[in-house]
Design an enzyme around this catalytic site. Structure first.
Site, PDB file in Angstrom:
ATOM      1  N   SER A 143       2.548  -1.532   1.872  1.00  0.00           N
ATOM      2  CA  SER A 143       3.946  -2.145   2.132  1.00  0.00           C
ATOM      3  C   SER A 143       3.955  -2.492   3.644  1.00  0.00           C
ATOM      4  O   SER A 143       3.221  -2.602   4.297  1.00  0.00           O
ATOM      5  CB  SER A 143       5.035  -0.361   1.848  1.00  0.00           C
ATOM      6  OG  SER A 143       5.931  -1.004   2.785  1.00  0.00           O
ATOM      7  N   TYR A 156       6.723   7.360   7.683  1.00  0.00           N
ATOM      8  CA  TYR A 156       6.055   5.652   6.408  1.00  0.00           C
ATOM      9  C   TYR A 156       5.286   5.367   7.288  1.00  0.00           C
ATOM     10  O   TYR A 156       4.216   4.454   6.676  1.00  0.00           O
ATOM     11  CB  TYR A 156       7.882   5.916   5.648  1.00  0.00           C
ATOM     12  CG  TYR A 156       7.615   5.070   4.617  1.00  0.00           C
ATOM     13  CD1 TYR A 156       6.760   5.493   3.182  1.00  0.00           C
ATOM     14  CD2 TYR A 156       7.638   3.523   4.482  1.00  0.00           C
ATOM     15  CE1 TYR A 156       6.587   4.375   2.063  1.00  0.00           C
ATOM     16  CE2 TYR A 156       7.091   2.406   3.709  1.00  0.00           C
ATOM     17  CZ  TYR A 156       6.669   3.421   1.900  1.00  0.00           C
ATOM     18  OH  TYR A 156       6.912   2.779   1.031  1.00  0.00           O
TER      19      TYR A 156
END
Length: 273
Positions: A143, A156
């Site tokens: 990501s 995250y």
């Protein structure tokens, strides 16, 4: 089309029930590669499996939470004896959306266990088998969050940064055995998970990728590791890797806040940060 002689005859997709994972399944089925699909939600998992079977391949499913301590043994009961030429780890998720110091450490640990520990376990197992056969591929879905720390998702983002650096080292280690390693970096993608998170997809100038497009891009660039940034986001990734960090982090923070604002709400001013 993905080369079955290199990445077949079986592929394992962790997180293979919907969104990008489902697109991977359909594209690999079109290439004639049999599938083992792993996901938590049985409904979407079986729907994706049926669509893949309709393309003429064999599909095995495993409804499983990768946070379960017995996850790898359960996966091995389904995959031992199969020649797995491709591992797609698409099971990263952020179940933690709070400031770190006021959050629940058990939930923090869950984010780490899913995005790091589970990824390492599957990569270690299937990567060793590919190394012995001297062929195959490992595709880890990353990501843009992993290029910069962000409020509310600091853990995250850090986990995704780990994944990218890990992929680079693994690419070096396995490349000499003709095993391809790629981290496919996604930006904003129109997936059920992002829709459930309430992200606005209508912001002017926002690049929103479709799941099938980024999955196809990843499969086309499996041999172009260690990192491929999908959906024309390479410039954003490069910018997020630069300096000075404070200025870049604050600018990205303002942009990410707008993604979560209701359509009728004004964007916050820079002075409110």
């Amino acid at each position: 089309m993905t080369d079955k002689s290199v990445y077949g005859p079986w592929a394992v997709i962790a997180g293979g029930s919907e969104g990008v994972g489902a697109s991977f399944a359909e594209l690999l089925a079109d290439a004639g590669i049999n599938l083992v699909l792993i996901a938590r939600k049985p409904g979407p998992l079986h729907e994706t499996a049926d669509r893949a079977r309709a393309r003429g391949v064999e599909v095995r499913t495993l409804t499983l939470d990768l946070l379960d301590p017995g996850a790898l043994p359960a996966i091995r009961t389904v995959t031992d004896g199969l020649e797995v030429g491709l591992l797609v780890f698409n099971a990263g998720a952020n179940s933690y959306g709070h400031e770190f110091v006021t959050g629940d450490l058990d939930r923090v640990q869950g984010v780490l266990d899913l995005n790091i520990t589970a990824q390492l376990a599957l990569t270690h197992h299937f990567g060793a088998l590919m190394r012995e056969r001297r062929r195959g591929g490992i595709l880890l879905v990353g990501s843009l969050s992993g290029f910069m720390g962000q409020a509310q998702i600091s853990v995250y983002s850090a986990a995704k940064a780990f994944g990218r650096v890990f992929a680079e080292g693994l690419w070096l280690e396995l490349g000499q055995y003709d095993v391809h390693v790629l981290e496919l970096v996604l930006g904003v993608t129109r997936t059920p998970a992002m829709e459930r998170a309430g992200l606005r997809m209508d912001l002017p100038g926002l690049r929103v990728a479709e799941p099938e497009d980024v999955a196809r891009e990843g499969l086309e660039h499996l041999a172009d590791g260690p990192v491929w940034v999908a959906g024309e986001n390479a410039g954003t990734a490069e910018k997020r890797s630069g300096f000075p960090r404070a200025e870049l982090v604050l600018a990205a923070h303002e942009a990410s806040r707008r993604l979560l604002l209701p359509a009728a709400s004004p964007a916050p001013s820079a002075s409110s940060s």
